[in-house]
Design a protein around this motif. Structure first.
Motif, mmCIF file in Angstrom:
data_model
loop_
_atom_site.group_PDB
_atom_site.id
_atom_site.type_symbol
_atom_site.label_atom_id
_atom_site.label_comp_id
_atom_site.label_asym_id
_atom_site.label_seq_id
_atom_site.Cartn_x
_atom_site.Cartn_y
_atom_site.Cartn_z
ATOM 1 N N SER A 1 39.511 -9.784 48.266
ATOM 2 C CA SER A 1 38.245 -10.338 47.742
ATOM 3 C C SER A 1 38.470 -10.965 46.375
ATOM 4 O O SER A 1 37.894 -12.012 46.055
ATOM 5 N N TYR A 2 39.302 -10.317 45.566
ATOM 6 C CA TYR A 2 39.638 -10.872 44.250
ATOM 7 C C TYR A 2 40.244 -12.259 44.405
ATOM 8 O O TYR A 2 39.838 -13.204 43.716
ATOM 9 N N ASN B 1 39.932 -5.025 48.958
ATOM 10 C CA ASN B 1 39.251 -5.445 47.728
ATOM 11 C C ASN B 1 40.083 -6.459 46.943
ATOM 12 O O ASN B 1 39.540 -7.371 46.314
ATOM 13 N N LEU C 1 34.781 -6.381 39.836
ATOM 14 C CA LEU C 1 34.548 -7.501 40.748
ATOM 15 C C LEU C 1 33.051 -7.776 40.913
ATOM 16 O O LEU C 1 32.617 -8.938 40.910
ATOM 17 N N LYS C 2 32.264 -6.721 41.075
ATOM 18 C CA LYS C 2 30.819 -6.901 41.263
ATOM 19 C C LYS C 2 30.162 -7.489 40.023
ATOM 20 O O LYS C 2 29.254 -8.318 40.125
ATOM 21 N N VAL D 1 36.743 -2.451 41.771
ATOM 22 C CA VAL D 1 35.616 -2.958 42.558
ATOM 23 C C VAL D 1 34.413 -3.256 41.662
ATOM 24 O O VAL D 1 33.722 -4.267 41.825
ATOM 25 N N ILE E 1 33.571 -5.942 49.889
ATOM 26 C CA ILE E 1 34.089 -5.075 48.831
ATOM 27 C C ILE E 1 33.748 -3.632 49.175
ATOM 28 O O ILE E 1 32.599 -3.323 49.499
#
Length: 206
Positions: A161-162, A158, A83-84, A80, A104
């Motif tokens: 989201s990727y 999550n 990702l951020k 995560v 996320i």
């Protein structure tokens, strides 16, 4: 008989002399538990600074804790955080695909640590190798989280989201459709599902 008794005493005494007594073993176990408890601070510190949007510091804390314990939530939180960081690298890009915000979820064991702060940061638009590397690291750790526990839906969300960030909306939608959540929790995946539909067919999403 005397020789046999001597041999018995010698053989029987050596292992006992090397084996620590109960008190020493208890103290050793206590020290190990205390050491582990101190290392837990890395995890909770990572959670705290993540919500302060200090993502690189959070990543450092989660990775440091992973050297002691690498459970599913550690894989998830590292993924995560990557990702951020990747999202921040493209926060200043004009393209619509970088402006749509995905859902996320960070895994935190204690609600008290979930402190949210709004913090100004420099907007960037770095879509090159650094951005791609953070995304790749995110996927690697999210995959590991799911491997640890195939029913771990937070990591699956999550991961969707990727794929949305990677412009692979079909894969994101497949993952979302496979997540088995109670009816009263399905709102958690609604945002990503809407984004996936929009990316696949903008007219249909309207």
């Amino acid at each position: 008989q005397t020789k046999i008794r001597k041999k018995i005493r010698i053989v029987g005494s050596n292992p006992l002399s090397k084996h620590p007594d109960i008190k020493k073993r208890s103290n050793t176990l206590k020290d190990r538990m205390l050491s582990f408890s101190k290392k837990l601070d890395y995890f909770y510190a990572g959670v705290r600074v993540f919500h302060e949007e200090q993502f690189k510091q959070a990543l450092s804390n989660f990775i440091q804790f992973s050297k002691t314990y690498y459970g599913r939530e550690v894989y998830n939180n590292i993924g995560v955080t990557y990702l951020k960081i990747a999202e921040r690298l493209v926060s200043g890009c004009d393209q619509l695909k970088f402006q749509l915000k995905t859902t996320i979820l960070l895994d935190s064991k204690t609600q008290a640590e979930k402190l949210r702060y709004e913090r100004e940061f420099e907007k960037k638009c770095q879509t090159g190798s650094v951005f791609s590397n953070y995304l790749n690291q995110a996927k690697e750790h999210l995959d590991q989280a799911i491997k640890k526990d195939p029913e771990y839906w937070s990591a699956k969300l999550n991961l969707s989201s990727y794929y949305l960030i990677k412009e692979e909306a079909e894969k994101a939608l497949q993952i979302l459709q496979a997540i088995d959540l109670p009816v009263n929790r399905r709102d958690l995946i609604l945002n990503n599902a809407i984004l996936a539909d929009f990316k696949i067919d903008p007219k249909k999403a309207r």
